[in-house]
Design an enzyme around this catalytic site. Sequence first.
Site, PDB file in Angstrom:
ATOM      1  N   LYS A 273      -7.205   0.845   9.620  1.00 40.87           N
ATOM      2  CA  LYS A 273      -5.822   0.626   9.171  1.00 40.87           C
ATOM      3  C   LYS A 273      -5.525  -0.858   9.339  1.00 40.87           C
ATOM      4  O   LYS A 273      -5.348  -1.356  10.444  1.00 40.87           O
ATOM      5  CB  LYS A 273      -4.835   1.455   9.988  1.00 40.87           C
ATOM      6  CG  LYS A 273      -3.396   1.282   9.509  1.00 40.87           C
ATOM      7  CD  LYS A 273      -2.440   2.157  10.301  1.00 40.87           C
ATOM      8  CE  LYS A 273      -1.065   2.249   9.658  1.00 40.87           C
ATOM      9  NZ  LYS A 273      -0.462   1.004   9.262  1.00 40.87           N
ATOM     10  N   LYS A 446      -1.859   8.450   9.783  1.00 44.27           N
ATOM     11  CA  LYS A 446      -2.221   7.240  10.531  1.00 44.27           C
ATOM     12  C   LYS A 446      -2.340   7.554  12.004  1.00 44.27           C
ATOM     13  O   LYS A 446      -1.612   8.400  12.537  1.00 44.27           O
ATOM     14  CB  LYS A 446      -1.187   6.157  10.291  1.00 44.27           C
ATOM     15  CG  LYS A 446       0.219   6.591  10.629  1.00 44.27           C
ATOM     16  CD  LYS A 446       1.232   5.537  10.243  1.00 44.27           C
ATOM     17  CE  LYS A 446       2.625   6.145  10.336  1.00 44.27           C
ATOM     18  NZ  LYS A 446       3.701   5.332   9.868  1.00 44.27           N
TER      19      LYS A 446
HETATM   20  P1  AMP Z   1       2.842   2.802   7.972  1.00 46.75           P
HETATM   21  O1  AMP Z   1       3.397   1.623   7.218  1.00 46.75           O
HETATM   22  O2  AMP Z   1       2.830   2.598   9.463  1.00 46.75           O
HETATM   23  O3  AMP Z   1       3.471   4.112   7.545  1.00 46.75           O
HETATM   24  O4  AMP Z   1       1.286   2.959   7.599  1.00 46.75           O
HETATM   25  C1  AMP Z   1       0.861   3.164   6.271  1.00 46.75           C
HETATM   26  C2  AMP Z   1       0.468   1.836   5.665  1.00 46.75           C
HETATM   27  O5  AMP Z   1      -0.744   1.363   6.196  1.00 46.75           O
HETATM   28  C3  AMP Z   1       0.179   1.926   4.197  1.00 46.75           C
HETATM   29  O6  AMP Z   1       1.372   1.879   3.444  1.00 46.75           O
HETATM   30  C4  AMP Z   1      -0.695   0.711   3.937  1.00 46.75           C
HETATM   31  O7  AMP Z   1       0.127  -0.398   3.631  1.00 46.75           O
HETATM   32  C5  AMP Z   1      -1.338   0.446   5.293  1.00 46.75           C
HETATM   33  N1  AMP Z   1      -2.806   0.624   5.309  1.00 46.75           N
HETATM   34  C6  AMP Z   1      -3.666  -0.184   5.951  1.00 46.75           C
HETATM   35  N2  AMP Z   1      -4.930   0.233   5.817  1.00 46.75           N
HETATM   36  C7  AMP Z   1      -4.900   1.346   5.059  1.00 46.75           C
HETATM   37  C8  AMP Z   1      -5.905   2.249   4.568  1.00 46.75           C
HETATM   38  N3  AMP Z   1      -7.191   2.099   4.852  1.00 46.75           N
HETATM   39  N4  AMP Z   1      -5.491   3.304   3.822  1.00 46.75           N
HETATM   40  C9  AMP Z   1      -4.178   3.489   3.547  1.00 46.75           C
HETATM   41  N5  AMP Z   1      -3.196   2.667   3.972  1.00 46.75           N
HETATM   42  C10 AMP Z   1      -3.539   1.603   4.728  1.00 46.75           C
END
Ligand code: AMP
Length: 585
Positions: A273, A446
């Site tokens: 991530k 996540k």
């Molecule tokens: P959050 O913003 O905490 O809800 O986490 C989701 C976000 O992580 C997504 O909207 C992406 O911008 C980011 N992200 C980073 N790496 C990845 C990945 N490998 N797959 C999907 N999203 C990712």
Amino acid sequence: MHYSKLVEIYEKLDATTKRLEQTDVISKFLKEVDVADLGITILLLEGRIFPRWDEREVGIASKTMLKAICVVSGEPISRINFEWKKTGDLGTVSYNLIKKKKQSTLGSHELTVKKVLKNLMELAAIEGHGSVDRKISLVAELLTSAKPNEAKYIVRTILNDMRIGVGEGTIRDAIVWAFFGDKLKAEYSKEEHKLMVEDRAKYNEYADAVQKAYDIANDFAPVAEAAKKHGLSGLEKMEMQIGVPLKVMLALKVDNIDEGFERCGRPAEFEFKYDGMRMQIHKNNNDIKIFTRRLENVTAQFPEVVEAVKKYVKESKVVLDSEAVGYSRKTWRYLPFQSISQRIKRKYGIEKMSEQYPVEVNVFDIINYKGKSIISKPFEERKEILKKIIKNTAKKIVLAKSITTSDKKEVQNFYEEAIDSGNEGLMIKKLDAPYKPGARVGFMVKLKPAKENLDLVIIKAEWGEGKRSKWLSSYTLACRDDEGNFLEVGKVSTGLKEKREEGLSFAEMTDLLKPLIKKEEGKEVMLKPKIVIEVGYEEIQKSPTYSSGYALRFPRVIQLRDDKSSDDVSPLKMLEAFYNEQKKK
Ligand code: AMP
């Protein structure tokens, strides 16, 4: 259609805060509107001039609007300013002043919705030398032909401050009621304030179809047109188009690896991530477009990404989903999001920024291949296609680092590797799942360590004291409830810098917030809820003082989240969940 018809609807909507009643008003209206005016009407009803994904902006500040009202009403600026301070709404000010002036000259020609939208769109095209004056005269021209109540809503539309609270959900339901209501035998009962439907399941099916079409088009105008002209089959035939962004799929959160497996099945895919910004990249031969998670077009700001996509994506028509991460040219290591966030809004010096804060694109999904949407294909298959078309090139564009496994130990090691190399944690993906635009359905989840910061919107601020008196230096923060209301969770004033060179400063924050002031009361200013900041804290406490019922202990500003909008603000439910988690520990 005459603009005055639409104004009647605005007034009806203004008169109620009840969502279902608003839906009823809009749906009845949509039924009547001629198909040729339907798209325009929907945009204007939402208080928009362009669809969400369109990067054009009218770019008129309150101060400029003040001047336009001055030209039309003949009143001095000081008077208009005074009225503005009193009412906090230039729409109402223009209504009052134009009414006063117009009493004798009523009866000039009627404005149509087409004419209003056309003029408003023209505003966005005016740039360069003397543009402010030309904008003032275009607005003044429109206001001169407007009746007082028309002027009120034109002004509010331009300032992007409609105040009638019609959200996406309302428009979606209104489309369902308007074009499928008869079929569904759906009727709104005002007495009971309830929608009566014979077959709820059938209703949900139609509502889903409208929502799905909207997730693809990101604009209710073509959705309503398709529904009106061709019914359900029209909606189902709506295809994504390269160049028009799609809502991104969102993630749920899990607390540990086991829960990740429970959600996504075994085996699942685990990816780093990355801590960067979401980029949806559209490639149509040499025409590349880049959108943020809010679907803002940032193509111009990231020339190195455009180049990388041209060079290293071996397919002419695709749409990719990815995370762009800033890195240091010196150490080759990733930098936190803040380092590239300043690039999002940049208009000048773009090349220099791209040199100074370059990004690497980490691609993790593909939603369109050879010009066809592939969102219903399983993730596994989409990933296979991705592997074929991305030429992995470090610090330009690469596939997100991933493993596919059922083995917890292996995941544990991978998780540690992710954190050690400066990433936020892991994303876990369900192998047989489709891509669900705009939805947080658990097809990707996540996994992040420790406590999460909150993304909160600033709704009020206070002028500082002494040497800080030039700055808005204390900010009232809000989360949001399910209805989209903003609820206070306290104030923050730590975490900002005194000097601009040192990072996010009070001066920069003041620049951002000043144009959003709706009203001033002593030292306090009420703001349009636009600016989202990431806030760290020691603890969440129950509090009777704030409307959310919670307060943050030792809150501090971590960074500006200009990639997020007020729709992305942390929900109240999240605060509740964090509070309960805290209690357990
Ligand atoms: P959050 O913003 O905490 O809800 O986490 C989701 C976000 O992580 C997504 O909207 C992406 O911008 C980011 N992200 C980073 N790496 C990845 C990945 N490998 N797959 C999907 N999203 C990712």
